[in-house]
Design a protein around this motif. Structure first.
Motif, PDB file in Angstrom:
ATOM      1  N   GLU A  55       0.826  -1.203   0.000  1.00  0.00           N
ATOM      2  CA  GLU A  55       0.000   0.000   0.000  1.00  0.00           C
ATOM      3  C   GLU A  55       0.865   1.260   0.000  1.00  0.00           C
ATOM      4  OE1 GLU A  55      -3.529   0.416   0.199  1.00  0.00           O
ATOM      5  OE2 GLU A  55      -3.236  -1.593  -0.624  1.00  0.00           O
TER       6      GLU A  55
ATOM      7  N   TYR B 104       1.765   2.947   3.280  1.00  0.00           N
ATOM      8  CA  TYR B 104       2.848   2.419   4.109  1.00  0.00           C
ATOM      9  C   TYR B 104       3.983   3.423   4.200  1.00  0.00           C
ATOM     10  CZ  TYR B 104       6.601  -0.661   5.669  1.00  0.00           C
ATOM     11  OH  TYR B 104       7.640  -1.219   6.353  1.00  0.00           O
TER      12      TYR B 104
ATOM     13  N   ALA C   8       3.546   5.369   7.213  1.00  0.00           N
ATOM     14  CA  ALA C   8       3.934   4.637   8.424  1.00  0.00           C
ATOM     15  C   ALA C   8       5.444   4.715   8.603  1.00  0.00           C
ATOM     16  CB  ALA C   8       3.479   3.188   8.329  1.00  0.00           C
TER      17      ALA C   8
ATOM     18  N   TRP D 228       9.585   2.011  -0.013  1.00  0.00           N
ATOM     19  CA  TRP D 228       8.322   1.504  -0.554  1.00  0.00           C
ATOM     20  C   TRP D 228       8.488   0.997  -1.980  1.00  0.00           C
ATOM     21  CZ3 TRP D 228       5.606   3.470  -4.752  1.00  0.00           C
ATOM     22  CH2 TRP D 228       4.365   2.885  -4.974  1.00  0.00           C
TER      23      TRP D 228
ATOM     24  N   ARG E  21      -1.293  -5.383  13.801  1.00  0.00           N
ATOM     25  CA  ARG E  21      -1.477  -3.952  13.531  1.00  0.00           C
ATOM     26  C   ARG E  21      -0.934  -3.155  14.704  1.00  0.00           C
ATOM     27  NH1 ARG E  21      -6.972  -1.974  11.273  1.00  0.00           N
ATOM     28  NH2 ARG E  21      -5.562  -0.544  10.241  1.00  0.00           N
TER      29      ARG E  21
ATOM     30  N   ASP F   3       0.372   1.484  12.258  1.00  0.00           N
ATOM     31  CA  ASP F   3      -0.383   0.811  11.205  1.00  0.00           C
ATOM     32  C   ASP F   3      -1.831   1.275  11.222  1.00  0.00           C
ATOM     33  OD1 ASP F   3       1.431  -0.803   9.865  1.00  0.00           O
ATOM     34  OD2 ASP F   3       1.439  -2.263  11.490  1.00  0.00           O
TER      35      ASP F   3
ATOM     36  N   THR G 181      -2.760   0.311   7.627  1.00  0.00           N
ATOM     37  CA  THR G 181      -2.069  -0.854   7.070  1.00  0.00           C
ATOM     38  C   THR G 181      -2.012  -1.954   8.118  1.00  0.00           C
ATOM     39  OG1 THR G 181       0.054   0.007   7.769  1.00  0.00           O
ATOM     40  CG2 THR G 181      -0.617   0.476   5.512  1.00  0.00           C
TER      41      THR G 181
ATOM     42  N   SER H 212       0.415  -5.843   9.016  1.00  0.00           N
ATOM     43  CA  SER H 212       1.543  -6.697   8.630  1.00  0.00           C
ATOM     44  C   SER H 212       1.109  -8.147   8.670  1.00  0.00           C
ATOM     45  CB  SER H 212       2.720  -6.527   9.586  1.00  0.00           C
ATOM     46  OG  SER H 212       3.113  -5.200   9.645  1.00  0.00           O
TER      47      SER H 212
ATOM     48  N   PRO I 138       5.146  -6.149   5.681  1.00  0.00           N
ATOM     49  CA  PRO I 138       4.420  -5.015   6.229  1.00  0.00           C
ATOM     50  C   PRO I 138       3.646  -4.266   5.144  1.00  0.00           C
ATOM     51  CG  PRO I 138       6.697  -4.431   5.895  1.00  0.00           C
ATOM     52  CD  PRO I 138       6.534  -5.826   5.371  1.00  0.00           C
ATOM     53  N   GLY I 139       2.843  -3.307   5.573  1.00  0.00           N
ATOM     54  CA  GLY I 139       2.251  -2.364   4.641  1.00  0.00           C
ATOM     55  C   GLY I 139       1.137  -2.902   3.774  1.00  0.00           C
TER      56      GLY I 139
END
Lengths: 178, 548
Positions: free
Chosen positions: A31, A34, A37, A90, A128, A132, A137, A139, A155-156
């Motif tokens: 995402e 992320y 985050a 990312w 989460r 997150d 988001t 994981s 993650p993400g």
């Protein structure tokens, strides 16, 4: 090697455009949120360092030559990390859910490409953390029996996607056994 | 003991909880079974933990109370107790679980929300624990072990606490599921609990390998070690002042000899003889260390084949009798040092899933010849080791350069810094025998070149002795020129594969493979370094072929 993954109207080459993921073919990026985050986490990491440098500069280095240099450097490096880092992380983080395995690719400086066959999965977590939840988001955490790399984290993911991935992997575990 | 077992069978979620049949019973129901919560009385069952955690505060409280500060004492004890109770209450409120047809879901945490899914197929062990308080109120703490290696710090699945009846229902459900699964034992981590019982029931057949006294003596000679001298040195350094001992000070010996009197002249006159005695003593100490370290441990070493695996008995003072089911063997390692290799000996170790014995490595032949090792491997039902004709692959030649470049940089930095510092000070240069700056720089460069040459030589040797091949669904990895090792890794024991290409290795066009394998002592992952990138990807595909 590259594929455009976000709608973008810029004319930048794919390797430079921060809005395009740079991944081997067949991999999905996580995402875009992320990035936030990561950004927040980096901020939280750099903030104490910045405060420490400021305190040091204003208390211990009074009257010293080049006073303020430490704070300046920390602020600049931290700002660069917070501004530049997240989308670079990312862009290089992707995954592919295969028929029998999950592949996770991450990193450029320290590029790691992990494959976990579903047969080897022991149990699965969807986690989460507070950050997150803030950016929406989750994981996916995969536990294997390996001594090395026994916990593989992706993650993400969007929470529904994480749950979908978990259910699909779990279904695979089932079919392998019965 | 457990109160009325049928009293609280169903979920305890709240008003709409269905008090009918236990949830797992309707396996064919279409609707997912309801989420359940921990038993509210867990708070009481957790009192033991509260006392355990609060004892320090309690001690502090008593101390404060003795000093007359009763208020503070009460505050301290109260805060500590309420803190632990509060954490239990938070867990009680946030934790929920659901027993599905073939898995259990655990959801926990408020701030860090975690949803765990444990398939019944993967549950190795169901532990039901009851502390005295829990027994009084009929609660139990359930621990599900899946064989995941995250270790003791992260327990796989803990339900703390539910009613004993519910715990037993869950255990029976998992047991029934496992009994129904035809492929039980398929997963590498499986059958940890079952195998011990099976193996004990085995009739043993024959001895595969045994250490004769002669072999034991050889092993003790090969285990020659001067570690004791180092240890004594350490002791003398640490406690020497206090004990009045300083064996590295000539005056110490002189003073002692003076005490002996006439012997002094004799010793001082025949220093060569004294030195000879010293060396002999050192040799004897080394041999004795090897003897003490190996003989009591490996005495009477016998390895027998049982129906399901190996049984190893050894020991002089502490007799150990270990059953090693073959199903749990994850890898085998044949290792030898330079001296052993010269006499054609090697050591065979198997890496197994063994939580019972601490480290997961089991030596199944401490000192064996080539044919003996082949016999053991054949007894395991494994194919013979590949010979030189097998399709061995070497790492890329870039292995040499990729190791040297970082070393060159690391060596260059201190060399330049030291040179700069020394050249910056006239008096230091003078102390070095009046060498000019040029000579000194040349000397530093020469030293650097020499070190690099030595490192290159070692790296080339290292490269020449590394190779790997896939044969008979096994990966064989050989490495080491001084201490050689061969790792035998069955492909279906590989848990995960990492392909690593950090930027400096990318410049050389190479990649490393690292394998997640269960068990083992965990110091270093099995790996293959410096493969050409395309070969690394191809090899990884080949390795994962059996599980695809």
């Amino acid at each position: 090697m590259t594929e455009a993954t976000l709608p973008t109207d810029s004319d930048l080459p794919a390797t430079l455009d921060p809005r395009r993921a740079v991944l081997p073919p067949g991999l999905e990026p996580v995402e875009p949120s992320y990035r936030w985050a990561l950004r927040l986490r980096l901020m939280l990491g750099w903030l104490p360092l910045l405060i420490g440098a400021l305190v040091l500069d204003s208390v211990a280095l009074e009257g010293a030559p080049l006073r303020g240099l430490a704070s300046g450097v920390v602020a600049l490096v931290g700002l660069a990390a917070v501004v530049i880092g997240p989308q670079r992380i990312w862009r290089r983080l992707g995954y592919a859910l295969g028929e029998r395995e999950l592949r996770i690719v991450r990193g450029w400086l320290f590029h790691v490409d992990t494959i976990v066959p579903f047969v080897r999965v022991q149990h699965l977590d969807v986690a989460r953390a507070p950050l997150d939840k803030l950016v929406g988001t989750a994981s996916l955490i995969i536990h294997t029996a390996g001594t090395h790399n026994s916990v593989v984290t992706l993650p993400g993911l969007a929470p529904p996607r994480a749950i979908e991935l978990r259910d699909r992997i779990r279904a695979q575990i089932k079919t392998d056994w019965q | 003991m457990s109160g009325e077992p049928g009293a609280i069978p169903g979920p305890i979620t709240g008003a709409d909880a269905n008090p009918g049949a236990p949830a797992p019973a309707h396996a064919d129901a279409a609707a997912p079974p309801p989420r359940e919560r921990l038993h509210p009385l867990s708070l009481v069952a957790g009192l033991g933990t509260v006392f355990k955690q609060a004892w320090a505060a309690l001690a502090g409280g008593i101390f404060l109370a003795a000093q007359g500060q009763t208020g503070f004492a009460l505050l301290l004890v109260g805060v500590a107790t309420l803190g632990t109770l509060g954490s239990i209450a938070v867990r009680l409120l946030s934790f929920s679980y659901r027993i599905d047809v073939d898995e259990i879901d655990l959801a926990s945490g408020i701030i860090n929300r975690n949803e765990r899914s444990i398939p019944f197929d993967r549950v190795q062990d169901v532990n039901i624990e009851q502390n005295p308080i829990a027994r009084l109120i009929g609660l139990a703490r359930v621990k599900l072990e899946t064989g995941a290696s995250a270790g003791a710090k992260d327990e796989d699945g803990v339900l703390d606490s539910i009613t004993l009846a519910r715990a037993e229902a869950l255990r029976d459900r998992i047991r029934a599921h496992r009994a129904g699964a035809p492929g039980a034992g398929l997963a590498p981590a499986s059958s940890a609990a079952a195998s011990t019982a099976e193996a004990n029931a085995d009739a043993e057949t024959e001895a595969i390998f045994a250490m004769t006294p002669r072999r034991l003596l050889q092993l003790s000679v090969f285990s020659f070690s001067l570690a004791i001298v180092g240890a004594l040195f350490g002791v003398a350094q640490t406690y020497g002042d206090a004990l009045g001992l300083d064996p590295f000070d000539p005056d110490f010996w002189r003073a002692n000899l003076e005490r002996v009197g006439p012997l002094q002249n004799l010793v001082l006159a025949n220093r060569a003889v004294t030195a000879g005695f010293g060396i002999v003593t050192l040799l004897l100490a080394g041999l004795l260390t090897g003897f003490v370290r190996t003989v009591p441990r490996e005495w009477g070493f016998t390895l027998t084949r049982t129906e399901t695996g190996f049984r190893r008995r050894r020991g002089l003072l502490t007799l150990t009798d270990v059953v090693l089911p073959l199903k749990r063997v994850q890898a085998a390692i044949v290792a030898s040092g330079p001296v052993r290799r010269h006499f054609d000996f090697a050591k065979l170790t198997i890496q197994s899933l063994a939580r019972d014995s601490g480290s997961g490595d089991h030596s199944i032949a401490p000192l064996a010849t080539g044919p003996e090792i082949e016999r053991i491997i054949a007894a395991m039902g494994w194919p013979a080791l590949p010979d030189e004709g097998a399709p061995w692959q070497r790492p890329s030649r870039a292995f040499i350069a990729s190791g040297l470049v970082p070393a060159a940089i690391f060596l260059l930095l201190p060399a330049v810094v030291v040179t700069a510092i020394i050249l910056g000070r006239d008096d230091w240069a003078a102390a070095l025998g009046g060498a000019g700056p040029t000579q000194f720089s040349l000397l530093a460069a020469g030293l650097w070149l020499g070190a690099m040459a030595l490192l290159s030589l070692l790296r080339i040797l290292d490269w020449r002795h590394r190779r790997h091949c896939i044969a008979d669904a096994r990966l064989y990895v050989r490495r080491g020129w001084w201490r050689r090792g061969l790792v035998i890794l069955p492909l279906d024991r590989i848990q995960s594969v990492d392909l690593r290409r950090p930027f400096w290795k990318r410049w050389f066009g190479i990649a490393d493979l690292r394998f997640g394998v269960a068990g083992g002592s965990g110091f270093a992952a099995h790996r293959i370094e410096a493969l050409r990138s395309d070969e690394a990807y191809a090899l990884r595909n080949a390795l994962l072929e059996p599980v695809r």
